[in-house]
Design a protein around this motif. Structure first.
Motif: not given
Lengths: 194, 305
Positions: B204, B222, B224, B226-229, B231-233, B272, B283
């Motif tokens: 993963q 990482e 991805f 299975k990752v659709k998107y 988000a970070a802030e 990234q 990253f």
């Protein structure tokens, strides 16, 4: 135990370092601080971990507490900065399918234990998650803790009028988000607003 | 209707949202006691060091059963410091805290494996936790084997950063039911119930740390698939910029992490970019103040190819 009793107890703890006394403070403040962290982070276990860290920081930095603001307000400030750091580090994965419960472990410290809990599931948390952490913080302290603009002004070193404007803007955003979650229809909670 | 009235409705929704009840008092106090003990240990050691540096001293060790007493004397033979060291194992019936039991379970799990655990003492909310022990190694070949043909962790990055160590995590397959843990604990009267969990075969997350005289750089990949998107802030005092790496879009982010008084305690910088063909997010990051954005870009330029 009322606020004045807590203040007196904190003065004693500052002098003695009494952990038993601090335990009494935790008993009084843990639930409200958890409520704050829970709404800030939208995740139960992260909020519970955060509460522990906040109290540890509070105890270990007790000599820095100057009584300019209430002790609880000071603890909220610690909680705010702690949550802010967590939010910045956090990476929220949207899996396919989204409702699959197999949320991957995040990239915190190795092997950090995670506890299964729902994430950002409540409509309120979804709405709050669209606000900036600063806006979330302001709404929660105003609404849940009923902190006045004057006290918040001392705490965050901003003018009361600025905070008031920011609060009203954030509340409006939050309201609009809640309405849009219902596809533009009014939810029961907003039936009376229009 | 006034605006404040409409906000009252929002307020009501916030205050009416149910919040779980918690009790972390004992956990916090346990952790504070543990930290105080460590500080005290350090303080005594430090004091011993100073005395040793200043005086001619000798130490005496005596044993009384399972207890050893260490003494430090000054030139006049006066005891200036004493440490009593209890070496006996805790007796049966002695209460172990949640964190002690949890650490015992963690230590029993091999790297790369995962487990779910239910600890009965100090757990009023009946929380079932899961965790994974990552694979860690200072041997680049071990880390590279886990990455396979998806990504190459080079021996050296642009700028002369050489491989130091790495860690690998797999997604944990959480096919357990909390009720089974509760039932087993009830039936067996055991304090700890553990179930080994499987992990997905493909990694993963893999992170490799590289270092040179300026500090450390971490290259993290990482998965991805299975990752659709994601988000970070970023906050108002942070920086986010669009940059190009090897002709493709990338993001540069500078994040200020603050301490309890609001002052900046650490600054993280990262680049990234996404490798579409391998479904990987890459990253390149650092917390070192001496490593600049340009250094990270130079590293990313080589990795994107």
């Amino acid at each position: 135990m009322d606020k004045e009793q807590i203040e007196r107890l904190v003065v004693e703890i500052k002098a003695s370092g009494s952990l038993e006394g601090f335990g009494m403070v935790i008993e009084q403040l843990q639930q409200p601080i958890f409520t704050y962290c829970y709404h800030m982070l939208g995740h139960r276990q992260e909020a519970e971990d955060a509460v522990q860290e906040v109290f540890i920081k509070a105890y270990e930095n007790l000599e820095k507490y100057t009584e300019v603001v209430s002790f609880s307000a000071w603890v909220y400030k610690i909680a705010y900065h702690h949550c802010l750091n967590l939010i910045k580090r956090k990476r929220i994965y949207r899996l396919v399918p989204f409702l699959n419960n197999r949320v991957p472990a995040d990239d915190r410290e190795e092997g950090a234990a995670r506890v299964e809990q729902g994430q950002l599931s409540a409509p309120l948390h979804r709405a709050l998650s669209t606000l900036s952490p600063e806006e979330r913080n302001l709404i929660l302290l105003r609404v849940i803790e009923e902190k006045g603009y004057e006290e918040l002004s001392v705490l965050f070193q901003e003018k009361p009028a600025t905070l008031r404007k920011r609060y009203e803007r954030a509340m409006k955003k939050c309201k609009n988000q809640l309405i849009s979650q219902k596809g533009g229809e009014m939810s029961e909670a907003f039936r009376l607003i229009r | 209707m006034k605006r404040s009235d409409s906000f009252d409705e929002v307020k009501q929704l916030i205050t009416d949202t149910p919040v779980p009840q918690i009790d972390v008092k004992d956990q916090v106090l346990d952790r504070l006691r543990e930290r105080q003990n460590k500080k005290e240990e350090f303080r005594v050691k430090k004091r011993m060091g100073l005395i040793i540096a200043a005086c001619m001293v000798f130490s005496v060790t005596t044993a009384y059963g399972a207890v050893k007493v260490y003494e430090l004397k000054n030139e006049k033979g006066e005891v200036v410091s004493q440490i009593t060291h209890t070496t006996a194992e805790p007796g049966e019936g002695q209460h172990k805290t949640y964190s002690q039991l949890f650490n015992e379970v963690r230590e029993s799990v091999k790297p790369g494996n995962a487990a779910a655990v239910y600890i009965v003492p100090d757990n009023p909310n009946k929380i079932v936790s899961f965790f994974q022990i990552p694979i860690t190694s200072t041997d680049r070949a071990v880390i590279q084997k886990e990455a396979g043909d998806k990504f190459t962790f080079p021996a050296e990055l642009a700028g002369g950063f050489t491989f130091k160590d790495g860690s690998v995590q797999h997604e944990v397959i959480r096919d357990y039911n909390k009720e089974d843990f509760y039932k087993e604990a009830e039936e067996t009267k055991k304090d700890v119930i553990v179930k080994e969990l499987k992990v997905e075969p493909t990694f993963q997350l893999i992170a490799g740390t590289y270092s040179n005289s300026k500090g450390d750089v971490t290259v993290r990949i990482e998965n991805f698939e299975k990752v659709k998107y994601s988000a970070a802030e970023a906050g108002p005092d942070d920086t986010v910029e669009n940059v190009k790496v090897g002709g493709q879009e990338a993001l540069y982010q500078l994040t200020n992490l603050k301490g309890e008084n609001g002052s900046v305690v650490r600054v993280d910088k990262s680049i990234q970019f996404y490798k579409e063909d391998k479904k990987l997010m890459v990253f390149v990051s650092t917390s070192s103040p001496d490593i600049a954005k340009e250094d990270l870009l130079a590293i990313a330029e080589k990795l994107v190819k």
